[in-house]
Design a protein around this motif. Sequence first.
Motif, PDB file in Angstrom:
ATOM      1  N   ALA A 132       0.881  -1.313  -0.042  1.00 61.01           N
ATOM      2  CA  ALA A 132      -0.028  -0.013  -0.110  1.00 61.01           C
ATOM      3  C   ALA A 132       0.812   1.294   0.039  1.00 61.01           C
ATOM      4  N   LEU A 133       2.186   1.118  -0.361  1.00 58.77           N
ATOM      5  CA  LEU A 133       2.983   2.236   0.196  1.00 58.77           C
ATOM      6  C   LEU A 133       3.591   2.724  -1.431  1.00 58.77           C
ATOM      7  N   ASP A 134       4.183   3.824  -1.426  1.00 57.83           N
ATOM      8  CA  ASP A 134       4.795   4.360  -2.441  1.00 57.83           C
ATOM      9  C   ASP A 134       6.469   3.610  -2.564  1.00 57.83           C
ATOM     10  N   VAL A 135       6.845   3.729  -3.854  1.00 55.67           N
ATOM     11  CA  VAL A 135       8.055   2.762  -3.821  1.00 55.67           C
ATOM     12  C   VAL A 135       9.112   3.525  -3.002  1.00 55.67           C
ATOM     13  N   SER A 136       9.376   4.738  -2.879  1.00 57.18           N
ATOM     14  CA  SER A 136      10.362   5.169  -1.949  1.00 57.18           C
ATOM     15  C   SER A 136      10.217   4.804  -0.535  1.00 57.18           C
ATOM     16  N   ILE A 137       8.850   4.858  -0.180  1.00 58.58           N
ATOM     17  CA  ILE A 137       8.669   4.460   1.394  1.00 58.58           C
ATOM     18  C   ILE A 137       8.818   2.967   1.623  1.00 58.58           C
ATOM     19  N   GLN A 138       8.346   2.268   0.339  1.00 54.72           N
ATOM     20  CA  GLN A 138       8.718   0.890   0.272  1.00 54.72           C
ATOM     21  C   GLN A 138      10.027   0.498   0.763  1.00 54.72           C
ATOM     22  N   ALA A 139      11.103   1.101  -0.196  1.00 51.22           N
ATOM     23  CA  ALA A 139      12.370   0.804   0.180  1.00 51.22           C
ATOM     24  C   ALA A 139      12.796   1.120   1.744  1.00 51.22           C
ATOM     25  N   GLN A 140      12.276   2.187   2.269  1.00 46.52           N
ATOM     26  CA  GLN A 140      12.648   2.375   3.750  1.00 46.52           C
ATOM     27  C   GLN A 140      12.073   1.239   4.845  1.00 46.52           C
ATOM     28  N   ILE A 141      10.768   0.890   4.348  1.00 42.69           N
ATOM     29  CA  ILE A 141      10.378  -0.242   5.220  1.00 42.69           C
ATOM     30  C   ILE A 141      10.991  -1.482   5.131  1.00 42.69           C
ATOM     31  N   LEU A 142      11.329  -1.895   3.723  1.00 42.73           N
ATOM     32  CA  LEU A 142      12.009  -2.995   3.593  1.00 42.73           C
ATOM     33  C   LEU A 142      13.435  -3.043   4.147  1.00 42.73           C
ATOM     34  N   ASN A 143      13.932  -2.117   4.229  1.00 42.67           N
ATOM     35  CA  ASN A 143      15.545  -1.812   4.725  1.00 42.67           C
ATOM     36  C   ASN A 143      15.193  -2.090   6.419  1.00 42.67           C
ATOM     37  N   ILE A 144      14.191  -1.442   6.819  1.00 39.77           N
ATOM     38  CA  ILE A 144      13.883  -1.992   8.476  1.00 39.77           C
ATOM     39  C   ILE A 144      13.870  -3.145   8.669  1.00 39.77           C
ATOM     40  N   LEU A 145      13.076  -3.931   7.879  1.00 39.29           N
ATOM     41  CA  LEU A 145      12.518  -5.352   8.121  1.00 39.29           C
ATOM     42  C   LEU A 145      14.005  -6.101   7.958  1.00 39.29           C
ATOM     43  N   LYS A 146      14.654  -5.654   6.921  1.00 46.55           N
ATOM     44  CA  LYS A 146      16.034  -6.514   6.690  1.00 46.55           C
ATOM     45  C   LYS A 146      17.117  -6.328   7.964  1.00 46.55           C
ATOM     46  N   ASP A 147      17.147  -5.079   8.424  1.00 47.52           N
ATOM     47  CA  ASP A 147      17.962  -4.771   9.539  1.00 47.52           C
ATOM     48  C   ASP A 147      17.208  -5.499  10.619  1.00 47.52           C
ATOM     49  N   LEU A 148      16.084  -5.651  10.967  1.00 51.03           N
ATOM     50  CA  LEU A 148      15.369  -6.492  12.091  1.00 51.03           C
ATOM     51  C   LEU A 148      15.849  -7.894  12.161  1.00 51.03           C
ATOM     52  N   GLN A 149      15.815  -8.562  11.044  1.00 49.92           N
ATOM     53  CA  GLN A 149      16.158  -9.891  10.772  1.00 49.92           C
ATOM     54  C   GLN A 149      17.696  -9.921  11.110  1.00 49.92           C
ATOM     55  N   GLU A 150      18.385  -9.142  10.436  1.00 51.51           N
ATOM     56  CA  GLU A 150      19.959  -9.411  10.497  1.00 51.51           C
ATOM     57  C   GLU A 150      20.246  -9.052  11.920  1.00 51.51           C
ATOM     58  N   HIS A 151      19.729  -8.007  12.790  1.00 51.73           N
ATOM     59  CA  HIS A 151      20.554  -7.697  13.904  1.00 51.73           C
ATOM     60  C   HIS A 151      19.675  -8.427  15.177  1.00 51.73           C
ATOM     61  N   LEU A 152      18.624  -8.629  14.936  1.00 50.15           N
ATOM     62  CA  LEU A 152      17.877  -9.298  15.966  1.00 50.15           C
ATOM     63  C   LEU A 152      17.432 -10.893  15.749  1.00 50.15           C
ATOM     64  N   GLY A 153      17.962 -11.287  14.661  1.00 51.33           N
ATOM     65  CA  GLY A 153      17.831 -12.697  14.407  1.00 51.33           C
ATOM     66  C   GLY A 153      16.338 -13.045  14.462  1.00 51.33           C
ATOM     67  N   LEU A 154      15.615 -12.213  13.920  1.00 56.41           N
ATOM     68  CA  LEU A 154      14.217 -12.605  13.875  1.00 56.41           C
ATOM     69  C   LEU A 154      13.953 -13.591  12.751  1.00 56.41           C
ATOM     70  N   THR A 155      13.133 -14.458  12.847  1.00 59.12           N
ATOM     71  CA  THR A 155      12.514 -15.237  11.746  1.00 59.12           C
ATOM     72  C   THR A 155      11.566 -14.540  11.124  1.00 59.12           C
ATOM     73  N   MET A 156      11.344 -14.582   9.793  1.00 60.01           N
ATOM     74  CA  MET A 156      10.204 -13.878   9.190  1.00 60.01           C
ATOM     75  C   MET A 156       9.502 -14.660   8.046  1.00 60.01           C
ATOM     76  N   LEU A 157       8.218 -14.607   7.920  1.00 58.53           N
ATOM     77  CA  LEU A 157       7.518 -14.974   6.938  1.00 58.53           C
ATOM     78  C   LEU A 157       6.877 -13.760   6.199  1.00 58.53           C
ATOM     79  N   PHE A 158       7.523 -13.641   4.790  1.00 58.79           N
ATOM     80  CA  PHE A 158       7.233 -12.705   4.121  1.00 58.79           C
ATOM     81  C   PHE A 158       6.397 -12.704   3.005  1.00 58.79           C
ATOM     82  N   ILE A 159       5.127 -12.202   2.961  1.00 61.21           N
ATOM     83  CA  ILE A 159       4.068 -12.443   1.983  1.00 61.21           C
ATOM     84  C   ILE A 159       3.811 -11.377   1.042  1.00 61.21           C
ATOM     85  N   SER A 160       4.167 -11.681  -0.296  1.00 65.15           N
ATOM     86  CA  SER A 160       4.234 -10.627  -1.247  1.00 65.15           C
ATOM     87  C   SER A 160       3.457 -11.106  -2.628  1.00 65.15           C
ATOM     88  N   HIS A 161       3.078 -10.170  -3.283  1.00 73.84           N
ATOM     89  CA  HIS A 161       2.851 -10.910  -4.848  1.00 73.84           C
ATOM     90  C   HIS A 161       3.847 -10.066  -5.824  1.00 73.84           C
TER      91      HIS A 161
END
Lengths: 563, 313
Positions: free
Chosen positions: A481-510
């Motif tokens: 639901a986000l614009d492409v530039s905002i999408q990049a920011q949010i995806l980076n946050i999720l990447k960082d979370l996964q990397e630094h916190l060792g989170l496991t993620m289920l990522f659903i997308s089309h």
Amino acid sequence: MTEPILSIRNLTVEIPTRHGIFKPVENVSYDIRPGEIRGVVGESGAGKSMTGNAVIGLLDPPAHISQGEIWLNGRRIDALDPEEKRRIRGKEIGMIFQDPLTSLNPLFTIGEQLVETIQLHLGFTQAQAKARALELLEAVSIPNPPERFNQYPHQFSGGMRQRVVIALALCSEPSVIVADEPTTALDVSIQAQVLDLIKKLARERQIGVILVTHDMGVIADTTEQVTVMYSGKVVESGTTDQILGAPTHEYTKSLISAVPRPHEKQYRFPQVSYGGRETVFKVEDLARNWPKTQASSSGKILSVQGLTKRFVEKSSIIPSRQTYFTAVDEVSFDIHDGEVFGIVGESGSGKSTVARMIATLLPVDGGKVMFDGKDVTRLDREGQAWYRRQIQMIFQDPFSSLNPRMKVGDIVAEPLLHHKILPRNQVEARVRELLDKVGLASDAYRKYPHEFSGGQRQRISIARALATQPRFLICDEPTSALDVSIQAQILNILKDLQEHLGLTMLFISHDLPVVRQMCDRVGVMQRGKMVEVQETEALFSAPEHPYTRELLNLMPRLAQLSD
Amino acid sequence: MSDQTMTKSPSRLRRALDSDLYYAFRTSPVAMISAFVSILLILAAVFAPLVATTNPFDPSSLNLMNGFTPPMTDNAFTGDSFIMGTDDQGRDVFSTILYGMRISLFVGVAAVLFALVLGVILGLLAGYAGGWTDTIIMRAADVQLTFPSILVAMLVFGIAKGITPVEYRDQMAIWVLILAIGLSDWVQFARVVRGATLVEKSKDYVAAARLIGRPPLAIMLRHILPNVLSPVLVIATISLALAIIAEATLSFLGVGAPPTQPSLGTLIRIGQQFLFSGEWWILFFPACTLLALALSVNLMGDWLRDALNPRLK
């Protein structure tokens, strides 16, 4: 070069509000030549659709054209009276809107709607109009037009309906078509067909097309000319190759760099810095307080076995008379500790249903969901309380996932208070810290969700999800639901979370390019079944299942994109 | 707007004055006038002992010689003058109206509150729980809608009168009236709240709350309830006007407020006996007051509905 059929000169649209005059479109100019498709691209609120509406003469009062001219076939049309504008609209300018569901009248057959429009604009007899309607249905590649002619819109699929809308737009041989996000509501495979159709019609009938979209993939595959808009103004205009390959304006550069690349894996998404404030996400700080990630006993944190969900299609008191629709059919997959597992599929493939069953928001009709060795579909009270702390979810629509009547601080505090993770007097400090870490200003604590943009709301969602320090995060189309530039920011946050916190993620997308950037392994779903599960790179380079291959083929090329 | 996050949060009052609702209020003459009239009437009723010239229920202050004094006329025997005249007992009509309005407003507000609480609870429950709970509550509502509400109120009133001892009847009358009107009115609250609850229930913030593990009661009260209240506010305002009229109707029919505690409806009933013998003011002024009160409150409700839902314009 041929003469333009439509030219927009210095168009300014004003909306008087009680806070002053707001200009959603300012000084916009562009031309359309016969047979040419011009893409108008920009973020939401950039004024793309408003320009289109001004051309058609469909501005909602109090919005009005305050300046500029619109010329159609050598005639100035912006200053005509409403009656004349109405005659031009539909006759000389065709329209295709985003949602094919609402652009057709559900109470009339598509034949009736076509015939009525044709008679209205061309003054044909009933028989002539019918012949022409059938011809048009043929032209938009609807199979078996004579039979389809007498059917109602609800008997058509989304893509077919959009074809009917295109046929309606073509009724009176318009010289220009304004297509406002014509494929945004459609799946990728159908999107490709509809875009091909628009391209073919433009070429064969020498129609000029204004294609309003936010999707760079659509721009790259369909258009010849592009106009880039930012906050009501045109920032750059040129041929598609030129704009995508060698953008000159800073905004265009940043916009293009934020588009996820489909054909290679990047480490991070380039951050778009144009216009907005730079917001910093400090995930490293968060990692300091994070509990050490416990490894699950088997190395598989989540194991889904034969998961099935049926929805009642026709309900009846007699059980044998009930008919069901199987939304999720015997789906099995494993997610390993610390990985990002992606599920891709078109709408209706059951991917969100799987996510909701894993989150135990929906009861299952068959199969098991094993989380760290426990079947979470059959938990007792205590087990549920435990499971609620292990998983969290980030939802697709940032406008409905936050309670509009609660302050942001209370929203993020709710999980902390519910699970009694902290003593009451320390909660506020923790909430403020979380909000700060996801890059929100400190006064966010006392504000309501409606005071934030879509991207900021998604950050609030992330803060809420992190409050319980979960091990497993479900992201259900977090950026669609986000614009492409905002999408990049949010995806980076999720990447960082996964990397630094060792989170496991289920990522659903089309969105395949996004999945390629985000996921370690990917499962492909089609009509409720999991057809293929692969390592991401293997899936993209050597897809096994025919459906996966089809999906990959439909992925936008974006070959011209600059780096 | 991204720069909004930078500005300081303004105070609650500032925000209220700056809100679109207040702006819509200031630019609507109908809303301004009806608000002015209703507030004036409500204040007059609340402060009746201060505003009224006499206490019409204090027998010692009454003078039978003052009976049937026309408005703004000196009484032939006592020389007293009354702005709206007097009734057969010599009571000042202006004062009885003020005291009567107190009863009318009290019954109206209490009945609407009762209907609101009952309707919101049942509607929330029906919408959130679904299934059998929903079926039972909503069918009960449907059945009740098939009876005219005044009939339901009379039925409740009749039964209550039958089971209360004679000596408490007058004291109980007001409370029975509230119960009767409230019971005939809860359905519309329940329906609206149920519909809104169904919409809110499917939103992701409810899913998020379930995911946190919040129990159903907390989700209903903390998450859904605040989001379904704005239509309730509108219905409550419009219902208030209807409840005041319903009370007047019941009292007019003689099954409402007793003559010892007359409401506007009771006053109208008493007044109509004198209409054809020429003492028009005993009926006329209470009737006008009822009209002004019900109309102004109703217009406020209509305006509120339009202002909160811009799509209707």
